[in-house]
Design an enzyme around this catalytic site. Structure first.
Site, PDB file in Angstrom:
ATOM      1  N   CYS A  26      37.464   9.439  29.677  1.00 53.04           N
ATOM      2  CA  CYS A  26      36.086   9.772  30.038  1.00 53.04           C
ATOM      3  C   CYS A  26      35.179   8.759  29.344  1.00 53.04           C
ATOM      4  O   CYS A  26      35.614   7.663  29.021  1.00 53.04           O
ATOM      5  CB  CYS A  26      35.751  11.216  29.647  1.00 53.04           C
ATOM      6  N   ALA A  27      33.944   9.133  29.061  1.00 49.59           N
ATOM      7  CA  ALA A  27      33.008   8.164  28.489  1.00 49.59           C
ATOM      8  C   ALA A  27      33.370   7.750  27.073  1.00 49.59           C
ATOM      9  O   ALA A  27      33.098   6.621  26.657  1.00 49.59           O
ATOM     10  CB  ALA A  27      31.594   8.745  28.508  1.00 49.59           C
TER      11      ALA A  27
END
EC number: 2.7.1.211
Length: 484
Positions: A26-27
């Site tokens: 993810c980020a």
């Protein structure tokens, strides 16, 4: 930074490429499904400069690396393992196989409710704004804002209409999401939800009064009476009906000729499920939902601040297991019946726990001499105050242990205070400092006091325990030296 080398070091620490079943990012985090988490060399992993923290939840082993770094290391990691590029959804599906039945149930609820949270949050926050406009004594002594400024009355009415929409038509949102999750056609699920809140039906909120007065309308079909009652603001009835719809649809698709599938399957699925919903499933689950809601309210009213303290104490440990996702369904039911419940007491308690975890991490920033831990503690502490606690909890507090104990103690104190003062939320949102807009107007003051208590108790107790922790370490080092 040599991303290839960093990826190789991480890979060695988690048990080699043979131990990685699936990987995505993810980020900020690598999201991995490992064949055997016991093979992870946690000490070696923690000593890597690029690793900001790790935690395992929901069948996934997650490694916090940070933005701008995680994507590069992920690329090198999948290159070394030979895995295909995967999405977080793919990894979630792979991790589900490792979950026990209870964890799968919680994940199912999460999969259904998380996608509709934005709509509920938007509606709830609008409801909070409406409460600010209509709450007496909040801004003007003895009056509400619209009483002091009558020209704002229609604005408040407009906002109130906007805020009610998501809860009035909640079965449509849940029907769409739940039917999709159970493997059915999401649009049939939405149609089922529409059927359950059709304006020709008696409004679900008026059912109790009509029942007492003996004025419940019915369909009389060949002498068999079916109550014409809607399911506005309900959760359990539409969940059960959506599951049945998905299974009925799957069954009809198996036996219906392909040439007639598009015509007959939707028709028969809606008709059969609709009949079952209004004759059996709806009435039974409506009663079960009412019992659940009444039981929660009774527990909250009866246990009082002691119950609040216990929930504040246990909330963070529940988050570790991932079971807190099951609260979404309960909170949705409480908010959908806000006229009866007054709001959700779970959200304020969650906010106290999150603020406490953030405060404990910030205290570590001031006491630790480890430069890497300082960096993690400062960023994750602020994140925790804003309602996102995973970095603080897994990257700092659980790793050192004593900050976690301080945090759950601070959460218990704050939760006891806000429970004693009947602090309720009228919306979901960021459970932390920004959550103030989600709170009932008359409870905002107590919510602020609760956050101050959560922060102060957790922060000061972490400082106190850190000294004892250091003394204990010195004693152990002295003992080891003497033994040598």
């Amino acid at each position: 930074m040599n991303y290839k080398q960093q990826a190789q070091e991480i890979l060695e620490a988690i048990g080699g490429k043979e131990n990685v079943a699936a990987a995505a990012h993810c980020a900020t985090r690598l999201r991995l499904v490992l064949n055997d988490e016991e093979k992870v060399d946690q000490e070696n992993l923690d000593h890597l400069d690029v690793v900001k923290g790790t935690f395992a939840t929901g069948g996934q082993f997650q490694i916090i690396l940070g933005t701008g770094i995680v994507n590069h290391i992920y690329k090198e990691l999948i290159s070394s393992t030979g895995l295909n590029d995967m999405s977080t959804k793919d990894v979630k599906e792979a991790s589900t196989k490792k979950l026990n039945p209870i964890q799968r149930f919680v994940k199912m609820l999460s999969d259904i409710f998380v996608p509709i949270i934005p709509a509920i949050v938007a509606a709830g926050l609008l409801m909070g704004i409406n409460n600010l406009l209509t709450a007496p004594d909040l801004f003007v002594e003895g009056k509400s804002l619209i009483e002091a400024n009558p020209e704002m009355a229609d604005l408040a009415a407009l906002i109130n209409t906007f805020s009610n929409a998501a809860f009035v038509f909640l079965p449509i949102l849940i029907g769409f999401s739940a039917t999709q999750r159970f493997g059915g056609n999401a649009y049939l699920g939405a149609a089922l939800g529409m059927l359950m809140v059709h304006p020709d039906l008696l409004n679900g909120w008026g059912y109790g009064g009509a029942l007492v007065q003996g004025e419940v309308p019915v369909w009389n079909i060949f002498g068999f009476e079916i109550e014409k009652v809607g399911y506005q603001g309900t959760v359990l009835p539409v969940l059960a009906a959506s599951y049945i719809l998905a299974k009925v649809e799957q069954g009809f698709r198996k036996i219906t000729p392909s040439s007639l599938d598009t015509l007959l399957t939707p028709l028969l699925s809606i008709f059969v499920t609709g009949i079952l919903t209004f004759t059996f499933v709806g009435p039974v689950t409506r009663s079960a939902g009412n019992v659940l809601t009444d039981g929660i309210i009774w527990t909250y009213d009866t246990a009082g601040f002691i119950g609040g303290a216990i929930m504040g104490l246990l909330y963070a440990p529940i988050v570790i297991t991932g079971m807190h996702h099951s609260f979404i369904a309960v909170e949705t039911q409480l908010l959908a019946n806000i006229a009866k419940t007054g709001g959700s007491f779970i959200f304020p308690i969650a906010a106290m726990s999150n603020v406490a975890q953030g405060a404990a991490a910030l205290a570590v920033f001031f006491v630790t001499k480890n430069a890497k831990m300082k960096g993690i503690a400062s960023a994750s502490g602020i994140s925790g105050l804003l309602g996102i606690t995973e970095p603080a909890m897994f990257g700092v507090n659980l790793k050192l242990r004593y900050p976690f104990f301080a945090a759950i103690a601070g959460a218990a104190v704050a939760a006891a205070y806000i429970t004693f003062n009947k602090t309720l939320a009228v919306a979901l949102g960021a459970a932390g400092l920004p959550g103030i807009i989600s709170i009932q107007g008359k409870s905002i003051f107590h919510y602020i006091i609760g956050m101050v208590l959560a922060f102060a108790v957790s922060f000061l107790l972490t400082l106190f325990l850190s000294k004892r922790y250091e003394q204990k370490n010195k004693q152990n080092e002295s003992h080891d030296t003497n033994a040598a």
